[in-house]
Design an enzyme around this catalytic site. Structure first.
Site, PDB file in Angstrom:
ATOM      1  N   GLU A 123       0.813  -1.232   0.000  1.00  0.00           N
ATOM      2  CA  GLU A 123       0.000   0.000   0.000  1.00  0.00           C
ATOM      3  C   GLU A 123       0.845   1.281   0.000  1.00  0.00           C
ATOM      4  O   GLU A 123       0.675   2.169   0.844  1.00  0.00           O
ATOM      5  CB  GLU A 123      -0.948  -0.052   1.208  1.00  0.00           C
ATOM      6  N   GLU A 161      -5.992 -10.935  -0.916  1.00  0.00           N
ATOM      7  CA  GLU A 161      -6.690 -10.710   0.361  1.00  0.00           C
ATOM      8  C   GLU A 161      -8.208 -10.620   0.193  1.00  0.00           C
ATOM      9  O   GLU A 161      -8.885  -9.907   0.894  1.00  0.00           O
ATOM     10  CB  GLU A 161      -6.200  -9.408   1.015  1.00  0.00           C
TER      11      GLU A 161
HETATM   12  O1  G3I Z   1      -2.353  -7.352  19.203  1.00  0.00           O
HETATM   13  C1  G3I Z   1      -3.178  -6.313  19.772  1.00  0.00           C
HETATM   14  C2  G3I Z   1      -3.759  -6.792  21.096  1.00  0.00           C
HETATM   15  O2  G3I Z   1      -2.697  -6.992  22.028  1.00  0.00           O
HETATM   16  C3  G3I Z   1      -4.734  -5.741  21.625  1.00  0.00           C
HETATM   17  O3  G3I Z   1      -5.335  -6.202  22.816  1.00  0.00           O
HETATM   18  C4  G3I Z   1      -5.802  -5.492  20.556  1.00  0.00           C
HETATM   19  C5  G3I Z   1      -6.823  -4.474  20.996  1.00  0.00           C
HETATM   20  O4  G3I Z   1      -6.271  -3.191  20.831  1.00  0.00           O
HETATM   21  O5  G3I Z   1      -5.181  -5.018  19.332  1.00  0.00           O
HETATM   22  C6  G3I Z   1      -4.323  -5.997  18.807  1.00  0.00           C
HETATM   23  O6  G3I Z   1      -3.724  -5.513  17.620  1.00  0.00           O
HETATM   24  C7  G3I Z   1      -4.635  -5.465  16.516  1.00  0.00           C
HETATM   25  C8  G3I Z   1      -4.044  -6.333  15.379  1.00  0.00           C
HETATM   26  O7  G3I Z   1      -4.858  -6.254  14.199  1.00  0.00           O
HETATM   27  C9  G3I Z   1      -3.933  -7.798  15.796  1.00  0.00           C
HETATM   28  O8  G3I Z   1      -5.209  -8.332  16.004  1.00  0.00           O
HETATM   29  C10 G3I Z   1      -4.726  -4.027  16.034  1.00  0.00           C
HETATM   30  O9  G3I Z   1      -5.385  -3.270  17.011  1.00  0.00           O
HETATM   31  C11 G3I Z   1      -5.524  -3.979  14.732  1.00  0.00           C
HETATM   32  O10 G3I Z   1      -5.469  -2.666  14.182  1.00  0.00           O
HETATM   33  C12 G3I Z   1      -4.883  -4.912  13.711  1.00  0.00           C
HETATM   34  O11 G3I Z   1      -5.702  -4.905  12.554  1.00  0.00           O
HETATM   35  C13 G3I Z   1      -5.074  -5.517  11.427  1.00  0.00           C
HETATM   36  C14 G3I Z   1      -5.028  -4.469  10.305  1.00  0.00           C
HETATM   37  O12 G3I Z   1      -4.440  -5.069   9.120  1.00  0.00           O
HETATM   38  C15 G3I Z   1      -4.199  -3.273  10.733  1.00  0.00           C
HETATM   39  O13 G3I Z   1      -3.749  -2.547   9.623  1.00  0.00           O
HETATM   40  C16 G3I Z   1      -5.918  -6.699  10.974  1.00  0.00           C
HETATM   41  O14 G3I Z   1      -5.885  -7.729  11.949  1.00  0.00           O
HETATM   42  C17 G3I Z   1      -5.397  -7.242   9.642  1.00  0.00           C
HETATM   43  O15 G3I Z   1      -6.278  -8.221   9.129  1.00  0.00           O
HETATM   44  C18 G3I Z   1      -5.281  -6.117   8.625  1.00  0.00           C
HETATM   45  O16 G3I Z   1      -4.693  -6.640   7.465  1.00  0.00           O
HETATM   46  C19 G3I Z   1      -4.471  -5.701   6.403  1.00  0.00           C
HETATM   47  C20 G3I Z   1      -3.294  -6.203   5.615  1.00  0.00           C
HETATM   48  O17 G3I Z   1      -2.173  -6.361   6.453  1.00  0.00           O
HETATM   49  C21 G3I Z   1      -3.004  -5.286   4.439  1.00  0.00           C
HETATM   50  N1  G3I Z   1      -4.192  -5.122   3.581  1.00  0.00           N
HETATM   51  C22 G3I Z   1      -5.367  -4.666   4.324  1.00  0.00           C
HETATM   52  C23 G3I Z   1      -5.684  -5.626   5.456  1.00  0.00           C
HETATM   53  C24 G3I Z   1      -6.958  -5.196   6.173  1.00  0.00           C
HETATM   54  O18 G3I Z   1      -6.774  -3.960   6.778  1.00  0.00           O
END
Ligand code: G3I
Length: 409
Positions: free
Chosen positions: A203, A311
Site C-alpha cells: 500500500e 486478500e
Molecule cells: O495485538 C493487539 C492486542 O494486544 C490488543 O489487545 C488489541 C486491541 O487493541 O489489538 C491488537 O492488535 C490489533 C491487530 O490487528 C492484531 O489483532 C490491532 O489493534 C488492529 O489494528 C490490527 O488490525 C489488522 C489491520 O491489518 C491493521 O492494519 C488486521 O488484523 C489485519 O487483518 C489487517 O490486514 C491488512 C493487511 O495487512 C493489508 N491489507 C489490508 C488488510 C486489512 O486492513
C-alpha cells in the site's frame, strides 16, 4: 478419499507425532511425503501378515491399524501435492490457528497456501531496534511446512502496524533507511528457502494515485520502494517479490493507473519486482466484474510481472434475504476466480481469513468462504471449482474458457 476422510486425516494430523511428519524432503514441502508413507504402510502390513501367521492376532490387528493410518497420511499428502495448479490461500492468525480445531480443519481441507495475517509485520517482528521476535511467525511457518502449504510472507515494508521506534521520529532519514533495509534483510534471511513469496512493500500508493505519505515516504521519498525490493532480492534471490495494494481492481482507476506506472518504472530500472498483489477487499455492491478484473490482471502481466489475488473478502452489504445475498457473494467470488484462472500468470488466489468468525471485518460482514460455524458457503464452491479442486455446485459446461484442471502453462 471423500471429504470426510480428509477431515478425519486433517484432524488426526493435528495431533500426529512430529516424527510421523518429519522434515519435508528437498523439492518442496510435499515432494516424497506420499510415497514415504505408502512404503511405511507396506512394511507394517507385512509385519501384520507375519504375526497373523504366528497366531499373534492382537499384534497383527495393531500393525494393520497403523498401516491404515499411514495409508491415510499418504492420501492426504498425495492430495496436497496433486491438486490445484493454482493454489487457494487464506490469511491465518497465530492465536486462532492454535486455538481453533474447526479453523485448522477448514484451512487444511480448503486451502493450499497461507499468509500470516499480522505475525510477519514489523511491529510484531522487531518491536525494538535490533530486537527480533520470531516465535509466532516461526510457528506459522512450521505449521505450513508440516502440512505442505505454501507461504506468502506479509509484509516487510508497510506504513501501518509499525513499532514505535520506526515512527516516533527518533531516527533521521539516513538511519531510517538503514533500519528499513536491515529489517528486510534480517527477516528474509531467516525464512530463505521456506517462504517463497513476499509482499515486500504494501500500500505505497493512495486512492488518488499519489504516494501514501507514510513514514518511509516522508523520510526517503519514493526511493524507499526501490531500496526495499533491492534489499529483499539481495537477501533471497530465489523469492518472488510482490508489491501488494488494495483498491486496484478496476483497470482505469487512478490508483491502478498509478501502481502500473510505478511498477513499469521500477522494472525499467531493473528493480526486482516480480509480482503485483491485488488485495480485492470488495462487497456485494462494490466489486469488479470478471471482465474488468481480467483486464486489470492482463495490463499488469503485460508489464512482465505475475499477479496474485491476495486478500479477497466480499462484505455482504446488499439488501435481500440471506440466501439471495449469499448467492450474490458467490457470483462476486466466481467472477474474481475466473478472472484469475483465465490468466496463466495469475499465480494464486487468497482470501483474507478462513471463516467469518475471525475476519478482520468482523463476523457481521460475512465476507469469507466459511461461515461463523466453519460451514462452507456457496462462494466456497465457486472458488474451489474454478481452481480444479473437488467439484463444487457448478458444472464444467458453465465454465467457459480453459478446461478446468488443465495444467497451467
Ligand atoms: O495485538 C493487539 C492486542 O494486544 C490488543 O489487545 C488489541 C486491541 O487493541 O489489538 C491488537 O492488535 C490489533 C491487530 O490487528 C492484531 O489483532 C490491532 O489493534 C488492529 O489494528 C490490527 O488490525 C489488522 C489491520 O491489518 C491493521 O492494519 C488486521 O488484523 C489485519 O487483518 C489487517 O490486514 C491488512 C493487511 O495487512 C493489508 N491489507 C489490508 C488488510 C486489512 O486492513
Amino acid at each position: 478419499m471423500g471429504v470426510g476422510g480428509v477431515a478425519t486425516v486433517a484432524l488426526s494430523l493435528l495431533s500426529a507425532p512430529a516424527a510421523a511428519l518429519g522434515t519435508p524432503p528437498p523439492g518442496g514441502p510435499c515432494a516424497g511425503h506420499a510415497a514415504r508413507h505408502d512404503r511405511i504402510a507396506s512394511v507394517l502390513d507385512r509385519r501384520a501378515e507375519v504375526h497373523a501367521r504366528r497366531g499373534h492376532l492382537a499384534t497383527a490387528r495393531a500393525y494393520r491399524r497403523r498401516a491404515r493410518w499411514q495409508v491415510e497420511l499418504a492420501h492426504y499428502y498425495g492430495e496436497q501435492a496433486r491438486r490445484h495448479p493454482l493454489p487457494r490461500g487464506a490469511a491465518v492468525a497465530y492465536r486462532t490457528l492454535r486455538r481453533s480445531t474447526a479453523l485448522r480443519r477448514s484451512f487444511l481441507m480448503g486451502f493450499e497456501q497461507l499468509t500470516p495475517e499480522n505475525e510477519m509485520k514489523m511491529e510484531r517482528l522487531q518491536p525494538a531496534p535490533g530486537v527480533f521476535r520470531f516465535r509466532e511467525a516461526d510457528w506459522i511457518v512450521r505449521f505450513a511446512r508440516k502440512y505442505c502449504k505454501r507461504i506468502r510472507g506479509h509484509t516487510l515494508v508497510y506504513g501501518r502496524q509499525l513499532p514505535r521506534w520506526a515512527s516516533d521520529g527518533r531516527f533521521d532519514a539516513a538511519r531510517l533507511g538503514f533500519e528499513m533495509e536491515w529489517h528486510v534483510r534480517s527477516v528474509m534471511d531467516r525464512y530463505r528457502g521456506r517462504v517463497g513469496e513476499w509482499d515486500v512493500v504494501n500500500e505505497a500508493i493512495a486512492a488518488d494515485g499519489e504516494y501514501t505519505r507514510n513514514v518511509w515516504f516522508r523520510a526517503l521519498g519514493k526511493s524507499y520502494v526501490e531500496r526495499a525490493f533491492r534489499a529483499a532480492h539481495d537477501a533471497d534471490p530465489g523469492a518472488a517479490l510482490f508489491y501488494n495494494d488494495s483498491g486496484i481492481e478496476l483497470p482505469n482507476h487512478p490508483h491502478t493507473v498509478a501502481v502500473r506506472a510505478m511498477i513499469a518504472d521500477l522494472r525499467r530500472r531493473g528493480v526486482p519486482v516480480h509480482g503485483v498483489g491485488i488485495q480485492n477487499h470488495v462487497s456485494t455492491t462494490h466489486n469488479a466484474s470478471e471482465a474488468a478484473l481480467a483486464k486489470t490482471i492482463r495490463k499488469f502481466t503485460k508489464l512482465g510481472v505475475t499477479v496474485a489475488i491476495t486478500e479477497m473478502d466480499v462484505k455482504l452489504d446488499s439488501p435481500g434475504a440471506p440466501a439471495r445475498r449469499l448467492e450474490r457473494q458467490r457470483l462476486v467470488y466466481r467472477a474474481a476466480a475466473r478472472a484469475c484462472r483465465r490468466n496463466p500468470r495469475c499465480t494464486s488466489f487468497s482470501t483474507w481469513g478462513v471463516g467469518d468468525r475471525v475476519s478482520w471485518l468482523g463476523p457481521a460482514a460475512q465476507g469469507l468462504l466459511f461461515d461463523f460455524g466453519y460451514q462452507r458457503k456457496p462462494a466456497y464452491s465457486a472458488v474451489s471449482h474454478s481452481f480444479g479442486s473437488p467439484p463444487g455446485r457448478e458444472t464444467s459446461q458453465d465454465e467457459p474458457g480453459r478446461p478446468l484442471g488443465a495444467p497451467r502453462l
